[in-house]
Design an enzyme around this catalytic site. Structure first.
Site, PDB file in Angstrom:
ATOM      1  N   ASP A   1       0.857  -1.178   0.000  1.00 30.10           N
ATOM      2  CA  ASP A   1       0.000   0.000   0.000  1.00 30.10           C
ATOM      3  C   ASP A   1       0.900   1.238   0.000  1.00 30.10           C
ATOM      4  OD1 ASP A   1      -2.449   1.522   0.368  1.00 30.10           O
ATOM      5  OD2 ASP A   1      -1.787   1.804   2.436  1.00 30.10           O
TER       6      ASP A   1
ATOM      7  N   ASP B   1      -0.400   5.051   0.761  1.00 25.56           N
ATOM      8  CA  ASP B   1      -0.773   6.053   1.762  1.00 25.56           C
ATOM      9  C   ASP B   1      -0.846   5.435   3.153  1.00 25.56           C
ATOM     10  OD1 ASP B   1      -1.186   8.274  -0.066  1.00 25.56           O
ATOM     11  OD2 ASP B   1      -2.936   7.165  -0.781  1.00 25.56           O
TER      12      ASP B   1
END
Length: 300
Positions: free
Chosen positions: A13, A15
């Site tokens: 991922d 953010d």
């Protein structure tokens, strides 16, 4: 020589994981709908009142600034995980495919990585995210969604595709090892497709794993992940010689490992995160590997 001969593919991922802040939140709070409205919209997603895709479109459409102006605020506000660059260089040195997988916008993520890592190193990272149509004058920011789902980007499907492509590049008897790194409950659709799951400590993904006895490895920094992956690679080579099933193996995710075409990968509907909790049933047979950062194994 690499500690393992097995094919390894890492998905992370973006953010809250590679970067400590959320790129969208920085833009919306400073240049768009504002923090108060953004928080209300986030609550609508959590409650199930509106879909992630619907709310995200409203947030992105609240921006009325050129791309470069938005990027200036990102450079000032974002902070990269202090161990990320070392971990990525470790992946490159050990032929580990590293991919960003995100619900964000690819043009933004690509430019941020190039700014913090340099264009040459950033070019080694595959970004699997939504595209964007941003007008030069900034009068419209429009996401171009990867998938026709409520989430816009079905991360689980993207990892299935990545697993299938990796499997197609290996011998029939050799199973690639898939690693996923995340921080939030929205990462669960992708996390359930991995053989090894890393969850940032103290955030919602780790809390969910503890609550539901989902096997994971907690981390504070990508430096922790680097040490754990080194141990996992060595363990796998010692126990399997890099052949057959990995020492760490998720049989449920590997159900589709031999599908070699993107079109053939079955598409599972991604549920809204707030309603998906009971859907994520993990297999009980995981490795006995005990990492130093606190591997938690389901006793169910």
């Amino acid at each position: 020589m690499s500690p393992t001969t097995r094919k390894i593919v890492c998905f992370s991922d973006f953010d809250g994981t590679i970067f400590m802040q959320d790129t969208g939140h920085v833009l919306f709070d400073n240049l768009g709908c504002g923090e108060e409205r953004r928080r209300k919209l986030d609550e609508q997603i959590k409650s199930g009142e509106r879909s992630f895709r619907d709310v995200s479109e409203e947030m992105w459409q609240s921006l009325r600034v050129p791309f470069e102006d938005g990027f200036e605020i990102l450079e000032k506000e974002l902070e990269i995980d202090p161990g990320f660059q070392e971990f990525h260089q470790f992946c490159v040195a050990n032929n580990i495919d590293f991919n960003v997988i995100s619900a964000g916008l690819k043009p933004i993520l690509g430019k941020v990585l190039a700014s913090f890592l340099g264009e040459e190193e950033a070019s080694r990272i595959e970004i699997v995210a939504n595209d964007a149509d941003i007008k030069p004058d900034g009068s419209e920011w429009k996401p171009v969604w990867r998938h026709d789902t409520e989430l816009g980007h079905d991360k689980a499907l993207s990892i299935k595709e990545g697993r299938a492509l990796a499997a197609a590049e290996t011998e029939e008897s050799d199973i690639p090892l898939i690693i996923f790194i995340g921080d939030g409950v929205s990462d669960l659709p992708a996390a359930r497709e991995a053989d090894v799951l890393f969850a940032r400590k103290g955030l919602r993904l780790e809390e969910y794993c503890i609550e539901n006895k989902i096997p994971y490895i907690g981390f504070d920094s990508f430096s922790d992940i680097k040490r754990e992956v080194e141990d996992i690679m060595q363990e796998d080579q010692q126990r399997t010689g890099g052949v057959g099933n990995p020492a760490r193996f998720n049989p449920r995710a590997n159900m589709w490992r031999r599908i070699s075409s993107r079109q053939a990968v079955p598409k599972f509907v991604a549920a809204t995160p707030s309603r998906e909790e009971k859907m994520f049933l993990w297999p009980e047979s995981f490795s006995e590997y005990q990492p130093r950062t606190g591997w938690r194994k389901s006793s169910a």
